[in-house]
Design an enzyme around this catalytic site. Sequence first.
Site, PDB file in Angstrom:
ATOM      1  N   ASN A  91       4.387  15.779  -6.913  1.00 38.27           N
ATOM      2  CA  ASN A  91       5.526  15.068  -7.667  1.00 38.27           C
ATOM      3  C   ASN A  91       4.660  14.860  -9.765  1.00 38.27           C
ATOM      4  O   ASN A  91       3.684  14.270  -9.963  1.00 38.27           O
ATOM      5  CB  ASN A  91       5.051  13.834  -7.000  1.00 38.27           C
ATOM      6  CG  ASN A  91       5.834  12.294  -8.635  1.00 38.27           C
ATOM      7  OD1 ASN A  91       6.805  12.513  -9.435  1.00 38.27           O
ATOM      8  ND2 ASN A  91       5.737  11.134  -8.150  1.00 38.27           N
ATOM      9  N   LYS A  93       5.658  13.186 -11.896  1.00 39.71           N
ATOM     10  CA  LYS A  93       6.711  12.541 -12.868  1.00 39.71           C
ATOM     11  C   LYS A  93       7.244  12.810 -14.117  1.00 39.71           C
ATOM     12  O   LYS A  93       7.480  13.691 -14.144  1.00 39.71           O
ATOM     13  CB  LYS A  93       5.269  11.526 -12.648  1.00 39.71           C
ATOM     14  CG  LYS A  93       4.194  11.022 -11.688  1.00 39.71           C
ATOM     15  CD  LYS A  93       3.336   9.526 -11.859  1.00 39.71           C
ATOM     16  CE  LYS A  93       2.485   9.586 -10.372  1.00 39.71           C
ATOM     17  NZ  LYS A  93       2.036   8.652  -9.662  1.00 39.71           N
ATOM     18  N   HIS A 173       9.686   5.535  -4.359  1.00 40.65           N
ATOM     19  CA  HIS A 173       8.506   5.617  -5.784  1.00 40.65           C
ATOM     20  C   HIS A 173       8.347   4.496  -6.049  1.00 40.65           C
ATOM     21  O   HIS A 173       9.540   3.664  -6.538  1.00 40.65           O
ATOM     22  CB  HIS A 173       8.691   6.619  -6.901  1.00 40.65           C
ATOM     23  CG  HIS A 173       7.631   6.962  -6.928  1.00 40.65           C
ATOM     24  ND1 HIS A 173       6.430   6.090  -7.360  1.00 40.65           N
ATOM     25  CD2 HIS A 173       6.849   8.111  -6.352  1.00 40.65           C
ATOM     26  CE1 HIS A 173       5.085   6.810  -7.814  1.00 40.65           C
ATOM     27  NE2 HIS A 173       5.288   7.448  -7.022  1.00 40.65           N
ATOM     28  N   GLU A 175       6.287   3.262  -8.456  1.00 38.58           N
ATOM     29  CA  GLU A 175       6.922   2.898 -10.168  1.00 38.58           C
ATOM     30  C   GLU A 175       8.069   3.233 -10.451  1.00 38.58           C
ATOM     31  O   GLU A 175       8.200   1.844 -11.287  1.00 38.58           O
ATOM     32  CB  GLU A 175       6.260   4.488 -10.599  1.00 38.58           C
ATOM     33  CG  GLU A 175       5.140   4.368 -10.878  1.00 38.58           C
ATOM     34  CD  GLU A 175       4.529   5.999 -11.166  1.00 38.58           C
ATOM     35  OE1 GLU A 175       5.491   7.250 -11.492  1.00 38.58           O
ATOM     36  OE2 GLU A 175       3.088   6.322 -10.839  1.00 38.58           O
ATOM     37  N   GLU A 243       2.927   5.295   0.364  1.00 37.31           N
ATOM     38  CA  GLU A 243       1.976   5.458  -0.564  1.00 37.31           C
ATOM     39  C   GLU A 243       1.287   4.091  -0.720  1.00 37.31           C
ATOM     40  O   GLU A 243       2.520   2.836  -1.617  1.00 37.31           O
ATOM     41  CB  GLU A 243       2.887   5.487  -1.537  1.00 37.31           C
ATOM     42  CG  GLU A 243       3.052   6.919  -1.439  1.00 37.31           C
ATOM     43  CD  GLU A 243       3.840   7.781  -2.388  1.00 37.31           C
ATOM     44  OE1 GLU A 243       2.642   8.836  -3.162  1.00 37.31           O
ATOM     45  OE2 GLU A 243       4.411   7.449  -3.483  1.00 37.31           O
ATOM     46  N   GLY A 249      -2.741   6.973  -8.566  1.00 39.87           N
ATOM     47  CA  GLY A 249      -3.166   6.906 -10.221  1.00 39.87           C
ATOM     48  C   GLY A 249      -4.146   6.489  -9.829  1.00 39.87           C
ATOM     49  O   GLY A 249      -4.661   5.757 -11.480  1.00 39.87           O
ATOM     50  N   SER A 283      -3.398   8.964  -4.487  1.00 42.54           N
ATOM     51  CA  SER A 283      -4.866   9.542  -4.939  1.00 42.54           C
ATOM     52  C   SER A 283      -5.671  10.648  -4.391  1.00 42.54           C
ATOM     53  O   SER A 283      -6.325  10.884  -3.968  1.00 42.54           O
ATOM     54  CB  SER A 283      -6.440   9.046  -5.328  1.00 42.54           C
ATOM     55  OG  SER A 283      -5.648   7.876  -6.320  1.00 42.54           O
TER      56      SER A 283
HETATM   57  C1  PEP Z   1       2.660   9.534  -6.464  1.00 39.80           C
HETATM   58  O1  PEP Z   1       3.156   9.892  -7.657  1.00 39.80           O
HETATM   59  O2  PEP Z   1       3.603   9.265  -5.642  1.00 39.80           O
HETATM   60  C2  PEP Z   1       0.812   9.872  -6.243  1.00 39.80           C
HETATM   61  C3  PEP Z   1       1.149   9.455  -4.618  1.00 39.80           C
HETATM   62  O3  PEP Z   1      -0.224   9.487  -7.827  1.00 39.80           O
HETATM   63  P1  PEP Z   1      -1.268  10.250  -7.165  1.00 39.80           P
HETATM   64  O4  PEP Z   1      -1.329  11.387  -6.452  1.00 39.80           O
HETATM   65  O5  PEP Z   1      -1.684  10.099  -8.683  1.00 39.80           O
HETATM   66  O6  PEP Z   1      -2.019   8.865  -7.142  1.00 39.80           O
END
Ligand code: PEP
Length: 319
Positions: A91, A93, A173, A175, A243, A249, A283
């Site tokens: 992803n 983003k 997601h 976000e 998630e 992040g 992460s």
């Molecule tokens: C994500 O954007 O779905 C995600 C898991 O981000 P990160 O790996 O940076 O935590």
Amino acid sequence: MLISITLRNLEVEIGVPDTEATILSELNKFEYLSPPLKKNRLIPKSIANTKAIFDFPRLLNINIVASIIIVSIREIIMIKLDSFSSFFIANWKLHGNLNFIDEFLDKIQMPNDISKCIVVCPTSIYLDTLSQKKKKFFIGAQNVSQYEDGAYTGEISSNSLRDFKIDFCIVGHSERRQIFYEKNGEINLKSFQLIKDGIIPIVCVGETLEEKKQGRTNEVLENQLKESMSDSSNSSNTIIAYEPVWAIGTGLTPSYEEIESTHKFIRENNKKFNNFKILYGGSVKSSNSKEIVALPNVDGALIGGASINLDEFKKIIED
Ligand code: PEP
């Protein structure tokens, strides 16, 4: 006249001329053809005597057959999730640009192990560029409209994603849920649109830190899954991504035991989810990806930050 037929779970509309006037205008288009053929079976007498080729039943049959082929092809080209043992969804983003795409393609070798499914999700504007240049990986969008068509400025429909051969799309997601106030109901509609167009939704669910501290993780997940999964979702057309919001992040992750037990909870919470591919996200990096993906109830990873660090991503997907 529009005839609507339902084929498997997809509705198909077939256009058929319905008035004598329409038939006549169709006939005129064919008048130059020779030798002229007359078919008077279904054609009104007045028309049957004209020098035209117009075989109404044949035209209808061709239309139906063509529609069946188109719909079947859409179903056939939907990725067969069961043919993969693990999934790695990058992803990007709001990161990435044309230079980054070239750098990514130069640097990242796809694994020899073809049972690994690699999906790269750039911002919408780069979907087509990446799709045209890609080798041995799939392209995913990061969002889609809940609407099929109409006056919805700024939206991108699943239909148009399909036109550009996009195979996957992240929906819900955290976000989008947190910053853009996206609700389960919208995520449900988005998934429905995607499935209808042969695109696999990757439906994200996860608890906040506060909900975790209150011991409400399973309750939150159960509710998100119940409300954001389309009735048309099944294990061959939808992926679930767990998630935890607090892990995205932040560099923090649940323990491997926690990831495994939450995935097991999702899988067993509803028998509908027993055979779903369930990915972990939050992460993931090269130092933990192998252990996470090896957990019995984890089918892969959704990777944010580490997917735009090319050295990291390379290590995550390598054999
Ligand atoms: C994500 O954007 O779905 C995600 C898991 O981000 P990160 O790996 O940076 O935590």
